[in-house]
Write a protein that holds these residues in place. Structure first.
Motif, PDB file in Angstrom:
ATOM      1  N   UNK A 254       0.811  -1.176   0.060  1.00  0.00           N
ATOM      2  CA  UNK A 254      -0.139   0.094   0.149  1.00  0.00           C
ATOM      3  C   UNK A 254       0.905   1.249   0.163  1.00  0.00           C
ATOM      4  N   UNK A 255       0.311   2.221  -0.688  1.00  0.00           N
ATOM      5  CA  UNK A 255       1.160   3.516  -0.799  1.00  0.00           C
ATOM      6  C   UNK A 255       0.364   4.807  -0.328  1.00  0.00           C
TER       7      UNK A 255
ATOM      8  N   UNK B 130       4.252   2.200   2.317  1.00  0.00           N
ATOM      9  CA  UNK B 130       5.119   3.330   1.461  1.00  0.00           C
ATOM     10  C   UNK B 130       4.474   4.614   1.784  1.00  0.00           C
TER      11      UNK B 130
ATOM     12  N   UNK C  56      10.907  -0.202   3.371  1.00  0.00           N
ATOM     13  CA  UNK C  56       9.590   0.491   2.926  1.00  0.00           C
ATOM     14  C   UNK C  56       9.930   2.070   2.723  1.00  0.00           C
TER      15      UNK C  56
ATOM     16  N   UNK D 286       2.660  -1.156   6.955  1.00  0.00           N
ATOM     17  CA  UNK D 286       3.841  -1.241   6.677  1.00  0.00           C
ATOM     18  C   UNK D 286       3.734  -0.445   5.196  1.00  0.00           C
TER      19      UNK D 286
END
Lengths: 136, 295
Positions: free
Chosen positions: B1-2, B30, B110, B28
């Motif tokens: 996931x960003x 980015x 990350x 966790x």
């Protein structure tokens, strides 16, 4: 010419495996997809894969159990765990038990592609460490 | 996931950064912390370049660095996925014929990026979201974000982003996620984001199905069955409620008082028609809780 890498994808939601297979096959990897963790474990007993991408929460076996099985056969295989129900504890447990990375859903194609790229680089470095330690 | 966090130098940004840290600790993800400096009156002024103002004294820079520390400290010194394991030297060409040998930190699991954009805030956030291909934009409540002056930016971001947007409000944790879904076209990433929110807040889930004068509730019920099955398979207990189409905007505004309201507004969504800009404005002005726009 670079060697074709073998990747196993395990997710009980078929849409996830289909999506990843299309993407990774396009990048030149050999990909097998499973939705049933028991069948994936059977396949892992027959064949060694370079990278495993596995969902964590599944009905029969969870991704961390699958990872333990993988490491019993091959310590060098890189395991990337993905989850739709991420918690701090789960992330820590995944990493301390040896996962290469932990990815929460949703994610875009590029994110998994980048992570697989890093895993492949790590495998390359482990397989030929000498060629990479001489230059300073 | 960003995750992309849209921040300014206000105290509310500290709260947004803390919420992002909490979400990032679970996922966790980015993370990009994006600081916005509104358009300078004098176009010759470049607030972060050479000039009278030193970058480190700029309130936005100070705030961004503090917010980055919040995120890093949330994990503790040894458990952060953003810790760097490698410090290398990289030769960077500063200008033609002139290089600098920089020490660069790499090797984190990350990414944690801190970026700045000047200009129109909504445009800046939308551009960064597109370029970074983030899965979620997180920003503060419209009332105080960007010093209150730019409250309209929040609405624009909520309505025009290509990706999901979470507007976080400084209130207690939602006990329930009220998800207004379009039973025909809901996207997989949207369902996944709801799951993450249910997990993050340890909240109940209520799914709202739409009925119209021409559509009976049991017709909608059968279409919603697939969604319910999806949640049941993932061990999430989801309750279903039916609301008439012409009452949905009012219902959502009321539900937003105590719950996190999630509204599916993807390209194919019927709800985009119901939640037109004026309804969204009403929702924003009335809510003291968080709001999630799903795409």
């Amino acid at each position: 010419m670079s060697e074709t890498r073998k990747i196993l994808i395990l997710d009980d939601e078929p849409i996830v495996g289909e999506r990843l297979k299309t993407l990774l096959a396009k990048d030149g990897h050999y990909v097998e997809v499973f939705t049933d963790p028991r069948l994936a474990i059977q396949r892992l007993e027959e064949k060694t894969f370079d990278i495993i991408v596995s969902d964590i929460r599944m009905r029969e076996l969870d991704g961390i159990q699958v990872m333990n099985q993988v490491f019993q056969k091959s310590k060098k295989t890189k395991v990337i765990l993905i989850t739709g129900y991420a918690t701090l504890e789960l992330a820590r447990e995944s990493l301390t038990k040896g996962a290469f990375d932990f990815i929460a859903k949703p994610f875009k194609s590029n994110e998994i592609r980048t992570t697989i790229g890093r895993a492949l680089e790590a495998l390359d470095n482990e397989e030929s460490p000498r060629s990479r330690t001489t230059s300073m | 996931m960003k995750i992309l966090a849209a921040l300014d130098s206000s105290s509310q940004s500290t709260f947004v950064a803390t919420e992002v840290a909490r979400l990032a600790a679970n996922t966790w993800a980015d993370v990009t912390l994006l600081g916005i400096e509104p358009e300078a009156v004098n176009t010759d002024q470049r607030p972060f370049a050479k000039g009278d103002r030193k970058a480190e004294d700029h309130p936005l820079i100070k705030s961004l660095r503090e917010n980055r520390n919040i995120l890093q400290n949330y994990f503790g010194p040894d458990n952060s996925p953003y810790n760097h394991s490698v410090v290398t030297s990289e030769l960077v060409e500063v200008e033609n014929g002139f290089w600098e040998d920089l020490q660069v930190c790499r090797g984190s699991i990350k990414q944690l990026n801190t970026r700045l954009r000047t200009g129109n805030p909504a445009k800046a956030v939308l551009t960064e979201a597109r370029n970074s291909q983030c899965d979620l934009i997180v920003l503060g409540n419209s009332i105080s974000i960007f010093g209150g002056v730019l409250a309209r930016s929040v609405k624009k971001i909520l309505l025009e982003a290509d990706t999901s947007v979470l507007m976080v409000a400084e209130s207690k944790n939602p006990r329930r996620i009220v998800a207004c879904l379009d039973h025909d076209n809901i996207s997989q990433p949207s369902l996944e984001l709801i799951n993450q929110m249910v997990t993050l807040y340890d909240a109940d889930l209520e799914i709202v199905g739409l009925t119209t004068q021409d559509t009976l509730a049991n017709n909608v019920d059968s279409k919603m069955g697939e969604i319910i099955k999806y949640y049941a398979a993932n061990k999430i207990k989801a309750l279903v409620r039916f609301v008439e189409e012409n009452r949905l905007a009012t219902f959502a505004a009321q539900a937003a008082q105590d719950n996190l309201v999630a509204i599916w507004m993807g390209k194919k969504s019927l709800l985009s028609r119901i939640f037109h800009p004026r309804s969204v404005e009403k929702l924003l002005s009335g809510t003291e809780s968080s709001l999630l726009i799903l795409r």
